[in-house]
Design a protein around this motif. Structure first.
Motif, mmCIF file in Angstrom:
data_model
loop_
_atom_site.group_PDB
_atom_site.id
_atom_site.type_symbol
_atom_site.label_atom_id
_atom_site.label_comp_id
_atom_site.label_asym_id
_atom_site.label_seq_id
_atom_site.Cartn_x
_atom_site.Cartn_y
_atom_site.Cartn_z
ATOM 1 N N ILE A 88 1.669 6.400 7.187
ATOM 2 C CA ILE A 88 1.416 5.404 6.137
ATOM 3 C C ILE A 88 -0.078 5.254 5.875
ATOM 4 N N ALA A 89 -0.893 6.162 6.424
ATOM 5 C CA ALA A 89 -2.331 6.178 6.143
ATOM 6 C C ALA A 89 -2.810 7.615 6.153
ATOM 7 N N HIS A 90 -3.967 7.853 5.508
ATOM 8 C CA HIS A 90 -4.546 9.195 5.392
ATOM 9 C C HIS A 90 -3.549 10.162 4.739
ATOM 10 N N LEU A 91 -2.849 9.675 3.744
ATOM 11 C CA LEU A 91 -1.864 10.496 3.051
ATOM 12 C C LEU A 91 -2.540 11.354 1.978
ATOM 13 N N VAL A 92 -1.833 12.370 1.531
ATOM 14 C CA VAL A 92 -2.359 13.288 0.512
ATOM 15 C C VAL A 92 -1.279 13.493 -0.549
ATOM 16 N N SER A 101 -0.686 17.804 -11.120
ATOM 17 C CA SER A 101 -1.410 17.044 -12.152
ATOM 18 C C SER A 101 -0.799 15.655 -12.259
ATOM 19 N N PHE A 102 -1.574 14.731 -12.841
ATOM 20 C CA PHE A 102 -1.102 13.365 -13.075
ATOM 21 C C PHE A 102 -1.084 13.097 -14.569
ATOM 22 N N THR A 103 -0.036 12.417 -15.001
ATOM 23 C CA THR A 103 0.009 11.954 -16.397
ATOM 24 C C THR A 103 0.332 10.465 -16.471
ATOM 25 N N SER A 104 0.679 9.878 -15.306
ATOM 26 C CA SER A 104 1.049 8.459 -15.284
ATOM 27 C C SER A 104 0.808 7.934 -13.878
ATOM 28 N N ASN A 105 1.414 6.781 -13.559
ATOM 29 C CA ASN A 105 1.243 6.201 -12.233
ATOM 30 C C ASN A 105 2.285 6.696 -11.236
ATOM 31 N N GLN A 106 2.932 7.817 -11.536
ATOM 32 C CA GLN A 106 3.881 8.424 -10.609
ATOM 33 C C GLN A 106 3.149 9.488 -9.776
ATOM 34 N N ILE A 107 3.325 9.437 -8.439
ATOM 35 C CA ILE A 107 2.695 10.408 -7.552
ATOM 36 C C ILE A 107 3.725 10.897 -6.541
ATOM 37 N N THR A 108 3.407 12.012 -5.868
ATOM 38 C CA THR A 108 4.314 12.586 -4.867
ATOM 39 C C THR A 108 3.618 12.596 -3.511
ATOM 40 N N ILE A 109 4.276 11.994 -2.509
ATOM 41 C CA ILE A 109 3.750 11.944 -1.148
ATOM 42 C C ILE A 109 4.860 12.357 -0.192
ATOM 43 N N ASN A 110 4.596 13.370 0.633
ATOM 44 C CA ASN A 110 5.602 13.854 1.596
ATOM 45 C C ASN A 110 6.943 14.106 0.919
ATOM 46 N N VAL A 170 6.993 8.568 -5.982
ATOM 47 C CA VAL A 170 6.829 7.117 -5.897
ATOM 48 C C VAL A 170 5.941 6.609 -7.023
ATOM 49 N N THR A 171 6.130 5.332 -7.345
ATOM 50 C CA THR A 171 5.222 4.649 -8.268
ATOM 51 C C THR A 171 4.033 4.134 -7.468
ATOM 52 N N ASN A 172 2.844 4.409 -7.969
ATOM 53 C CA ASN A 172 1.622 4.078 -7.242
ATOM 54 C C ASN A 172 1.241 2.613 -7.448
ATOM 55 N N PHE A 173 1.421 1.804 -6.391
ATOM 56 C CA PHE A 173 0.964 0.415 -6.409
ATOM 57 C C PHE A 173 -0.247 0.250 -5.490
ATOM 58 N N HIS A 233 8.285 3.358 -3.976
ATOM 59 C CA HIS A 233 7.117 2.535 -4.281
ATOM 60 C C HIS A 233 6.038 2.758 -3.211
ATOM 61 N N PHE A 234 4.847 3.127 -3.631
ATOM 62 C CA PHE A 234 3.735 3.292 -2.697
ATOM 63 C C PHE A 234 2.928 1.995 -2.653
ATOM 64 N N VAL A 235 2.934 1.336 -1.480
ATOM 65 C CA VAL A 235 2.127 0.132 -1.255
ATOM 66 C C VAL A 235 1.307 0.355 0.008
ATOM 67 N N ASN A 236 0.298 -0.467 0.219
ATOM 68 C CA ASN A 236 -0.597 -0.330 1.367
ATOM 69 C C ASN A 236 -0.308 -1.389 2.427
ATOM 70 N N ILE A 237 -0.881 -1.185 3.593
ATOM 71 C CA ILE A 237 -0.820 -2.199 4.638
ATOM 72 C C ILE A 237 -2.210 -2.791 4.819
ATOM 73 N N GLY A 238 -2.285 -4.107 4.922
ATOM 74 C CA GLY A 238 -3.534 -4.805 5.231
ATOM 75 C C GLY A 238 -3.516 -5.176 6.698
ATOM 76 N N ILE A 239 -4.443 -4.622 7.471
ATOM 77 C CA ILE A 239 -4.372 -4.752 8.921
ATOM 78 C C ILE A 239 -5.771 -4.945 9.492
ATOM 79 N N PHE A 240 -5.842 -5.270 10.768
ATOM 80 C CA PHE A 240 -7.094 -5.424 11.484
ATOM 81 C C PHE A 240 -7.942 -4.148 11.330
ATOM 82 N N PRO A 241 -9.280 -4.275 11.120
ATOM 83 C CA PRO A 241 -10.088 -5.492 11.244
ATOM 84 C C PRO A 241 -10.255 -6.274 9.947
ATOM 85 N N ALA A 242 -9.653 -5.792 8.852
ATOM 86 C CA ALA A 242 -9.797 -6.516 7.587
ATOM 87 C C ALA A 242 -9.178 -7.904 7.667
#
Length: 821
Positions: free
Chosen positions: A22-26, A31-40, A44-47, A354-363
């Motif tokens: 769930i981090a350091h993903l690629v 190519s991109f034409t919208s907010n849709q991306i492919t991970i693994n 997913v929709t990029n949020f 849906h691609f979302v992030n995690i907010g974690i320590f130390p933030a």
């Protein structure tokens, strides 16, 4: 390798979430034409995008970038100190129209900070950083701190605390600079800009430097950013913006209140002289974006974004999700509490598209982990609704899976719990295991001595007998720091076999207990006026004066993870009861990676402790020469600094010292206590030493100088220069505390002689192992002691204190006294 405990903790957490994918993903898209991306392989929709206005796909920006590459190539490689592409002047002219103040285009906002801050701030100035100011600003401030600039940290958006610091510093420094963000990148909250302007008007030498990277384009006339949307730029305010987010081009700018200030930074700012410029494509895109910002189109873009932000908040409220973000910010933060819940939800959301992030320590503090996502203009209402609906579902499922109630999450974020959290939610308390029984007691007297000593008694000086002494000592004391509460936890299977056993203590500790010596020395200067400066309620496995692995965990079966989960539940319950802000599970195996991951999942970060030392004397007899067991180099040291001094000492082993002797020994202990900050604790009360005297497992090795062997003939045989308070453990001999006369230590090698005499005493008693504990590693190694590493797992509710100590940016705040924030 960086040995900073702060860096090590962060690295361990990032490694953990990287392993969970769930981090350091690629991305895998061609190519991109919208907010849709492919991970693994998941579409997913990029949020997670910070391009809030969605201009990255704007045809004007793309065409302008292509045209500049066609005209000027992929790069124009020259320092701006010598020559710049003409587009720079065109762009800065347009930025003058956007901001109504001169600006300086920079390759990145970070390089802009590194160029501006060292030029704007002199050695005679002071800096106050908001606790949550962006890392890029903190990095730049570290550069001037190394030059001797005074730096302090202030609690996030606490303007009352800020004003206290301004008052304290205004007569000591020529200028005071406050560093903050316009829109904070984790919770999406805003700087109180107008209140800061009031302080600027009130204090003539007060200045403000604001990073408005996330506010640029989204707010204000011509998209000039959140800070400048609040009114004219103050004459003592500098604003940094980013072009790499909603502006959609790359690069950034620093906006100054005067041409002279802008020119000074351009002339002297290191990265602007030695670093490469923005490249033609980025400059072309920026020029096209500036044209959009200067047109009426920017208004409709901003309105469209705000409409979707409002819609998202309404959906989150409808689904009763704990939304802790600002209502007009495109950055959202949904509180989840423990990291393992966050990991669970992020993984589930990716599987749902849906691609979302995690907010974690130390933030954020470890137990304030959250789901962080962003809303951009490119998101459709359907995408937003689908994401929030799935988030609500997976949120509920993750809580059930991890056996956590929604009430716990709301309490962690100090939010009021809705009457109905989810449509299908039932009010649940923590469910204890059906496979295990739990026993919790407040005294060792409730635990069978044989059982306790079998599991934990041989690990240090926390066998049944000594815990009885500790309980009797640390209660009914005059000083608050000398009153501890004890908790004994035993988890058994249905057959009565112990799976987990430990004890915990709560009380008051120094926040810098595990900080660097230099930091603790500085903090102690403040404690001369306020003894409780930077102190907090603690809850720790073990106690502050015992060493060793305090956690018995039977891993022979399948129930140990379940038992560990019960420990976490009990710790959380005790934390609420004791109002502890610092939790610690200490002296654990530092190379147990499985435990590392379990601890991070449950909200603990790892901190390496000081090296611990043990001496194995199994192959040495007290009748043989100890010197012969040592290395060639150590033999020479032993002969010159230990052996030749032995005859001048009268060494006494005292089982029950008199009151007068004990007072003298206690004073020697205080000498060492006052000169050591490696583990910075409160001094032990005299009562502890009195109680030692009544227990047969404690003894004192006292070193007296013989009258006829020393130069000072006024000394008598009653003059003690060194003392060791030693505990006779079940398997190891433990020199727990040492006292030294420092005036004579160097002349007579008192400390080194103390080490040798305790080794001899240990062997005479039949021990094959001496547990030296922490500190003075160089001296102990010379006697053949071997180091081993241990670690602590911590939770810190007050990230402000933790980070200010790690960076050495703490400062005095009124009122004095214990801070339970």
């Amino acid at each position: 390798m960086n040995k900073s405990p702060h860096i090590s903790s962060i690295n361990q957490i990032i490694e953990c979430i990287r392993d969970k994918k769930i981090a350091h993903l690629v991305t895998e898209d061609l190519s991109f034409t919208s907010n849709q991306i492919t991970i693994n392989s998941d579409r997913v929709t990029n949020f997670g995008s910070c391009s809030y206005l969605g201009l990255e796909f704007n045809e004007q920006l793309k065409k302008s970038a292509r045209d500049c590459i066609d005209q000027f190539g992929t790069q124009f490689s020259a320092s701006r100190a010598y020559i710049s592409l003409g587009i720079y002047d065109q762009l800065e002219e347009k930025l003058l129209q956007i901001f109504d103040n001169p600006s300086l285009v920079v390759p990145t906002t970070t390089l802009g900070h590194m160029a501006a801050i060292p030029i704007l701030i002199d050695k005679k100035d002071a800096i106050i950083m908001d606790h949550q100011v962006h890392n890029s600003v903190q990095t730049s401030v570290a550069l001037v701190k190394e030059r001797g600039v005074h730096v302090e940290l202030v609690r996030h958006n606490h303007l009352d605390k800020l004003e206290q610091k301004i008052k304290a510093l205004q007569n000591k420094y020529e200028s005071i600079w406050y560093m903050a963000d316009g829109v904070y990148s984790m919770f999406g909250d805003f700087a109180p800009v107008n209140e800061l302007k009031t302080l600027l008007d009130k204090y003539p030498n007060f200045n403000v430097y604001i990073d408005d990277a996330h506010g640029m384009s989204c707010y204000g006339k011509h998209g000039r950013g959140y800070v400048l949307s609040q009114g004219d730029q103050h004459e003592r305010m500098v604003v940094a913006v980013s072009f790499a987010k909603a502006f959609a081009s790359g690069g950034g700018a620093i906006v100054f209140p005067s041409k002279e200030m802008a020119q000074k930074v351009r002339n002297c700012g290191g990265p602007l002289i030695t670093s490469g410029p923005m490249q033609p494509a980025a400059l072309g895109a920026a020029l096209a974006s500036a044209n959009i910002h200067l047109s009426d189109e920017i208004i409709s873009l901003q309105e469209d974004l705000q409409e979707k932000i409002l819609y998202t908040h309404l959906l989150l409220k409808k689904m009763d999700l704990p939304d802790v973000s600002e209502k007009k910010s495109p950055i959202f933060f949904i509180g989840v509490g423990l990291p393992k819940i966050g990991y669970n939800i992020v993984s589930r959301m990716k599987q749902s598209g849906h691609f979302v992030n995690i907010g974690i320590f130390p933030a954020v503090p470890m137990k304030n982990t959250g789901i962080r996502f962003t809303i951009t203009r490119l998101h459709t209402f359907e995408q937003i609704e689908s994401m929030v609906r799935d988030l609500a579902h997976h949120y509920q499922e993750a809580l059930k899976e991890e056996n956590v109630s929604i009430d716990q999450v709301y309490k962690a974020f100090k939010l009021q719990t809705p009457e109905d959290n989810f449509a299908e939610k039932e009010v649940r308390s923590l469910m204890l295991s059906q496979n295990l029984t739990v026993e919790l007691s407040n005294t060792i007297m409730d635990i069978k001595k044989e059982e306790w000593d079998r599991n934990l008694g041989d690990r240090g000086m926390f066998d049944w007998n000594n815990l009885n002494i500790l309980e009797n000592t640390f209660c009914n004391q005059d000083k608050i720091e000398n009153n501890w509460s004890f908790y004994y936890l035993t988890v058994k299977d249905k057959g009565g076999e112990v799976i987990l056993q430990t004890f915990l203590t709560s009380g008051l500790m120094k926040d810098d207990m595990l900080s660097d010596n230099v930091i603790s020395e500085d903090v102690e200067k403040y404690r001369k006026e306020d003894p409780y400066f930077y102190t907090s309620n603690f809850l720790t496995v073990g106690c502050l004066i015992t060493e060793g692995d305090h956690l018995y965990l039977n891993k022979s079966g399948e129930l140990w993870r379940e038992a560990l989960g019960i420990l976490f539940q009990q710790i959380e319950k005790l934390q609420r009861e004791t109002e502890a802000t610092t939790l610690m599970i200490r002296d654990m195996n530092s190379s147990d990676h499985e435990m590392d991951n379990l601890m991070v999942d449950n909200g603990f970060f790892k901190v390496d402790m000081l090296e611990n030392f043990q001496l194995n004397t199994e192959n040495w007899s007290v009748n043989d020469s100890f010197k012969e067991t040592l290395s060639k180099r150590s033999k020479r040291h032993f002969k010159e600094n230990v052996e030749r001094f032995e005859e001048i000492y009268d060494v006494r082993v005292i089982q029950k010292p008199t009151e007068k002797q004990l007072l003298a020994y206690y004073q020697l202990y205080l000498n060492v206590f006052g000169n050591s900050y490696e583990i910075n604790t409160f001094k032990l009360p005299f009562t502890f030493f009195e109680n030692m005297r009544e227990n047969k497992n404690w003894e004192v090795i006292a070193l007296y100088l013989k009258k006829n062997q020393v130069e000072d003939q006024e000394m008598t045989t009653n003059y003690c220069v060194g003392v060791v308070f030693a505990y006779k453990g079940l398997k190891t001999y433990i020199p727990a505390l040492v006292g030294i006369d420092y005036q004579l230590n160097r002349q007579y090698n008192v400390y080194r002689q103390s080490i040798y005499q305790l080794i001899k005493r240990s062997k005479m008693l039949g021990y094959d192992c001496v547990h030296f504990g922490f500190s003075a590693g160089i001296e102990k190694k010379k006697f053949g002691a071997k180091p081993f590493r241990s670690c602590a797992y911590m939770q810190v509710k007050d990230n402000y204190k933790f980070e200010s100590l790690m960076t050495g940016t703490f400062g005095k705040e009124e009122p004095l006294g214990i801070d339970k924030a």
